[in-house]
Design an enzyme around this catalytic site. Structure first.
Site, short mmCIF file in Angstrom:
data_model
loop_
_atom_site.label_atom_id
_atom_site.label_comp_id
_atom_site.label_asym_id
_atom_site.label_seq_id
_atom_site.Cartn_x
_atom_site.Cartn_y
_atom_site.Cartn_z
N ASN A 15 0.82 -1.21 0.00
CA ASN A 15 0.00 0.00 0.00
C ASN A 15 0.85 1.25 0.00
O ASN A 15 2.02 1.23 0.39
CB ASN A 15 -0.90 0.06 1.25
CG ASN A 15 -2.03 -0.94 1.22
OD1 ASN A 15 -2.43 -1.43 0.17
ND2 ASN A 15 -2.55 -1.26 2.40
N GLY B 159 1.31 -1.18 3.77
CA GLY B 159 0.67 -2.46 3.48
C GLY B 159 1.19 -3.50 4.45
O GLY B 159 2.40 -3.58 4.68
N THR C 206 1.70 2.18 14.39
CA THR C 206 1.24 1.65 13.10
C THR C 206 1.84 0.29 12.75
O THR C 206 1.13 -0.63 12.38
CB THR C 206 1.53 2.65 11.96
OG1 THR C 206 0.87 3.88 12.26
CG2 THR C 206 1.03 2.12 10.64
N ASP D 136 3.41 -5.71 12.79
CA ASP D 136 4.14 -6.22 11.63
C ASP D 136 5.62 -6.41 11.94
O ASP D 136 6.25 -7.36 11.46
CB ASP D 136 3.98 -5.25 10.45
CG ASP D 136 2.53 -5.14 10.00
OD1 ASP D 136 1.79 -6.12 10.15
OD2 ASP D 136 2.14 -4.06 9.51
N ALA E 176 3.89 -5.77 2.86
CA ALA E 176 5.16 -5.08 2.65
C ALA E 176 5.82 -4.72 3.97
O ALA E 176 7.04 -4.81 4.11
CB ALA E 176 4.94 -3.83 1.79
#
Length: 340
Positions: A14, A42, A282, A286, A45
């Site tokens: 993204n 994304g 954010t 991840d 990613a």
């Protein structure tokens, strides 16, 4: 010299439009924000970058090969000028990213609430990510130069693709370990049967509660009505996930409470790392997934089993990396390198 372990991340790419604001506006309200910036993002990613950065044992040496597999819009200037260079600078190959004509690259609009300790709200337009749906195209890319040691997947590509790949790679005959982070959770959910034989499931507390409800329907175990999931709840749920689906490792990230892990009879909690200031959460999840995936790839490339993985150490290091991430702005750029 033995070949490097290989991780292939199959997921979303993204462009993130990040607006920082003193507070989130109410319905119909216009509010002056602090700033707006554009970032590479994304979940797929982000996790690929986390794997790539985790693999740097020094500023110049990377001990794990990381490939990104996904799709973007053809001719998108943000891909060529921002997203692709960010992947490559993080040690991630973008040769598995398809550029598709007539579709836009996925986007995420992220509102960072400075008044609530950097918590975020995210709106995603999938774009090309929903074109990652052709297994005939995907399989040769995934399996080029032999099967990877680890495959990482999330929930921002089509559900049908994820379920099909789980079916292919979770078989006992396949040496590839799959790490699945069902985020965001598909509206139709994930059937327990689809997780059969999964190597690693990583969920946060919200995703865990959704799984709890699925397992409760099958086994009549009690779901907490409200409040935090206690360790006893997690013990009960993960036992069912191990027994029902044969999932080898379950990891539950619990934010400020730390991380819970279960690998059969080995269970434990790793406390959250105390930080001076949370700037932006954010990419914290991840980052955790990427660091854990890299630890797993290093291990399985040498020993080809999960039983002997030092899961406590892998979880602790991933937790420490996530703690560094939340003290920085942005998504990919906030993820630390392994040598840090």
């Amino acid at each position: 010299m033995a070949p490097q372990p290989v991780i292939r991340v199959i997921g979303s790419l993204n462009i993130d439009f990040v607006t920082r604001t003193p507070r989130v506006p109410g319905p119909g309200e216009t509010l002056q924000a602090t700033s707006m910036t554009v970032h590479a993002g994304g979940k797929g990613a982000n996790q690929a970058v986390a794997c790539g950065k985790a693999a740097f044992i020094s500023e110049t040496t990377q001990d794990v090969t990381v490939d990104m597999i996904g799709a973007v819009g053809k001719g998108d200037p943000y891909y060529t000028s921002l997203l692709k260079p960010t992947l490559e600078k993080s040690g991630v190959s973008a040769t598995g990213v398809e550029e598709i004509e007539g579709v836009q690259t996925g986007t995420a609009t992220i509102i960072v609430d400075e008044g609530s300790n950097g918590e975020n709200r995210i709106l995603v337009v999938p774009g090309a990510n929903h074109r990652v749906n052709d297994l005939k195209k995907l399989m040769p890319i995934i399996s080029r130069d032999g099967e990877p040691d680890v495959i990482v997947m999330q929930g921002e590509i089509p559900r049908s693709t994820v379920l099909a790949l789980l079916n292919v790679f979770n078989s006992s005959e396949n040496r590839t370990c799959v790490i699945f982070n069902p985020a965001p959770v598909f509206p139709e959910g994930i059937p327990i049967a689809a997780l059969a034989g999964l190597a690693v499931l990583v969920v946060n507390e919200t995703e865990c509660l959704l799984l709890f409800k699925v397992v409760e329907e099958l086994n009549s175990i009690q779901v907490p009505d409200e409040g935090d999931l206690e360790e006893s709840h997690l013990d009960r749920l993960t036992k069912h996930l191990h027994d029902l689906a044969g999932i080898s490792i379950v990891v539950v990230t619990l934010g400020s409470r730390g991380v819970y892990y279960s690998a059969g009879q080995t269970r434990g909690m790793v406390s959250a790392v105390k930080v001076k200031k949370v700037v932006d959460t954010t990419a914290a999840g991840d980052t955790f997934v990427g660091y854990f995936s890299t630890a797993l790839a290093r291990h399985t490339a040498m020993k080809h089993d999960l039983e002997s993985l030092d899961i406590a150490t892998a979880v602790t290091k991933a937790n420490e990396a996530a703690a560094k991430c939340v003290q920085r702005d942005g998504a990919m750029e906030s993820i630390p390198f392994g040598y840090e």
